[in-house]
Motif scaffolding. Structure first.
Motif, PDB file in Angstrom:
ATOM      1  N   THR A  98       0.835  -1.203   0.000  1.00 30.77           N
ATOM      2  CA  THR A  98       0.000   0.000   0.000  1.00 30.77           C
ATOM      3  C   THR A  98       0.867   1.249   0.000  1.00 30.77           C
ATOM      4  OG1 THR A  98      -1.689  -1.202   1.234  1.00 30.77           O
ATOM      5  CG2 THR A  98      -1.860   1.194   1.215  1.00 30.77           C
ATOM      6  N   TRP A  99       1.902   1.257   0.825  1.00 37.98           N
ATOM      7  CA  TRP A  99       2.800   2.402   0.906  1.00 37.98           C
ATOM      8  C   TRP A  99       3.498   2.641  -0.430  1.00 37.98           C
ATOM      9  CZ3 TRP A  99       8.260   2.540   0.662  1.00 37.98           C
ATOM     10  CH2 TRP A  99       8.830   3.771   1.006  1.00 37.98           C
ATOM     11  N   LYS A 100       3.957   1.547  -1.047  1.00 42.25           N
ATOM     12  CA  LYS A 100       4.653   1.651  -2.334  1.00 42.25           C
ATOM     13  C   LYS A 100       3.700   2.158  -3.411  1.00 42.25           C
ATOM     14  CE  LYS A 100       7.773  -1.059  -5.193  1.00 42.25           C
ATOM     15  NZ  LYS A 100       8.369  -2.368  -5.405  1.00 42.25           N
ATOM     16  N   LYS A 101       2.473   1.658  -3.396  1.00 42.70           N
ATOM     17  CA  LYS A 101       1.472   2.082  -4.373  1.00 42.70           C
ATOM     18  C   LYS A 101       1.140   3.559  -4.190  1.00 42.70           C
ATOM     19  CE  LYS A 101      -3.292   1.209  -5.696  1.00 42.70           C
ATOM     20  NZ  LYS A 101      -4.515   0.498  -5.323  1.00 42.70           N
ATOM     21  N   ASP A 102       0.934   3.994  -2.946  1.00 40.28           N
ATOM     22  CA  ASP A 102       0.629   5.400  -2.673  1.00 40.28           C
ATOM     23  C   ASP A 102       1.772   6.306  -3.114  1.00 40.28           C
ATOM     24  OD1 ASP A 102      -1.816   4.688  -1.671  1.00 40.28           O
ATOM     25  OD2 ASP A 102      -1.224   4.890   0.442  1.00 40.28           O
ATOM     26  N   ASN A 103       3.003   5.912  -2.803  1.00 39.17           N
ATOM     27  CA  ASN A 103       4.153   6.718  -3.203  1.00 39.17           C
ATOM     28  C   ASN A 103       4.296   6.767  -4.721  1.00 39.17           C
ATOM     29  OD1 ASN A 103       4.871   7.531  -0.700  1.00 39.17           O
ATOM     30  ND2 ASN A 103       6.487   6.024  -0.410  1.00 39.17           N
ATOM     31  N   HIS A 104       4.013   5.654  -5.381  1.00 43.38           N
ATOM     32  CA  HIS A 104       4.089   5.617  -6.847  1.00 43.38           C
ATOM     33  C   HIS A 104       3.038   6.555  -7.450  1.00 43.38           C
ATOM     34  CE1 HIS A 104       5.043   4.028 -10.777  1.00 43.38           C
ATOM     35  NE2 HIS A 104       3.760   3.760 -10.983  1.00 43.38           N
ATOM     36  N   GLU A 105       1.815   6.537  -6.895  1.00 44.12           N
ATOM     37  CA  GLU A 105       0.753   7.417  -7.385  1.00 44.12           C
ATOM     38  C   GLU A 105       1.098   8.881  -7.131  1.00 44.12           C
ATOM     39  OE1 GLU A 105      -2.767   6.028  -5.456  1.00 44.12           O
ATOM     40  OE2 GLU A 105      -2.928   4.251  -6.724  1.00 44.12           O
ATOM     41  N   LYS A 106       1.670   9.175  -5.962  1.00 43.49           N
ATOM     42  CA  LYS A 106       2.069  10.554  -5.664  1.00 43.49           C
ATOM     43  C   LYS A 106       3.160  11.024  -6.605  1.00 43.49           C
ATOM     44  CE  LYS A 106       0.894  10.373  -0.772  1.00 43.49           C
ATOM     45  NZ  LYS A 106       1.429  10.337   0.591  1.00 43.49           N
ATOM     46  N   THR A 107       4.117  10.133  -6.896  1.00 46.28           N
ATOM     47  CA  THR A 107       5.202  10.483  -7.806  1.00 46.28           C
ATOM     48  C   THR A 107       4.660  10.737  -9.208  1.00 46.28           C
ATOM     49  OG1 THR A 107       6.723   9.115  -6.531  1.00 46.28           O
ATOM     50  CG2 THR A 107       7.420   9.725  -8.744  1.00 46.28           C
ATOM     51  N   ASN A 108       3.756   9.886  -9.664  1.00 50.47           N
ATOM     52  CA  ASN A 108       3.154  10.072 -10.985  1.00 50.47           C
ATOM     53  C   ASN A 108       2.356  11.367 -11.044  1.00 50.47           C
ATOM     54  OD1 ASN A 108       4.261   7.743 -11.976  1.00 50.47           O
ATOM     55  ND2 ASN A 108       2.416   6.508 -11.669  1.00 50.47           N
ATOM     56  N   ALA A 109       1.619  11.666  -9.984  1.00 47.80           N
ATOM     57  CA  ALA A 109       0.823  12.898  -9.946  1.00 47.80           C
ATOM     58  C   ALA A 109       1.736  14.115  -9.961  1.00 47.80           C
ATOM     59  CB  ALA A 109      -0.066  12.908  -8.707  1.00 47.80           C
ATOM     60  N   ALA A 110       2.811  14.050  -9.208  1.00 49.99           N
ATOM     61  CA  ALA A 110       3.753  15.173  -9.173  1.00 49.99           C
ATOM     62  C   ALA A 110       4.423  15.359 -10.527  1.00 49.99           C
ATOM     63  CB  ALA A 110       4.797  14.943  -8.086  1.00 49.99           C
ATOM     64  N   GLN A 111       4.753  14.258 -11.201  1.00 45.69           N
ATOM     65  CA  GLN A 111       5.382  14.370 -12.511  1.00 45.69           C
ATOM     66  C   GLN A 111       4.418  14.927 -13.546  1.00 45.69           C
ATOM     67  OE1 GLN A 111       6.808  10.418 -13.276  1.00 45.69           O
ATOM     68  NE2 GLN A 111       8.682  10.684 -12.077  1.00 45.69           N
TER      69      GLN A 111
END
Length: 119
Positions: A98-111
């Motif tokens: 869950t943590w990895k998925k959330d961080n991946h989504e945040k990174t994609n959103a920021a990019q």
């Protein structure tokens, strides 16, 4: 010492013995029966986790109800026990995914925000 013993024997009654020893004995037998039943019906990891949780909850209620805190060594040992319970139960895997998925989504959103703001 004999006079003390005689005085204690004068105050003895079967009911007081039943209350002093019988109630804890019945509770201990009930706990043993329930532990055996749980051992038969749960997988080994869950049974071990519940057994370790029993130690943690006993320490917590000792502090809350009796006001007796633990030493630093005991707190470290309880922390290690809690950590091992989480690791062996496998719940850390779900948390990590869950943590990895959330961080991946945040990174994609920021990019995607940074890409759109450049244009």
């Amino acid at each position: 010492t004999v006079s003390i013993l005689l005085k204690q024997l004068e105050q003895w009654s079967p009911f007081s013995t039943l209350v002093a020893a019988g109630v804890p004995s019945v509770l201990y037998a009930l706990q043993g029966t329930l532990t055996y039943t749980a051992y038969q019906n749960l997988d080994a990891v869950t049974f071990n986790g519940l057994t370790q949780f029993k130690v943690l909850s006993s320490a917590l209620f000792c502090y809350l109800l009796l006001g007796k805190g633990q030493s630093v060594k005991q707190m470290v040992a309880l922390g290690m026990l809690m950590f091992s319970t989480v690791v062996f139960q496998g719940s850390w895997k779900e948390w990590f995914v869950t943590w990895k998925k959330d961080n991946h989504e945040k990174t994609n959103a920021a990019q995607s925000i940074s890409k759109t703001s450049k244009y």
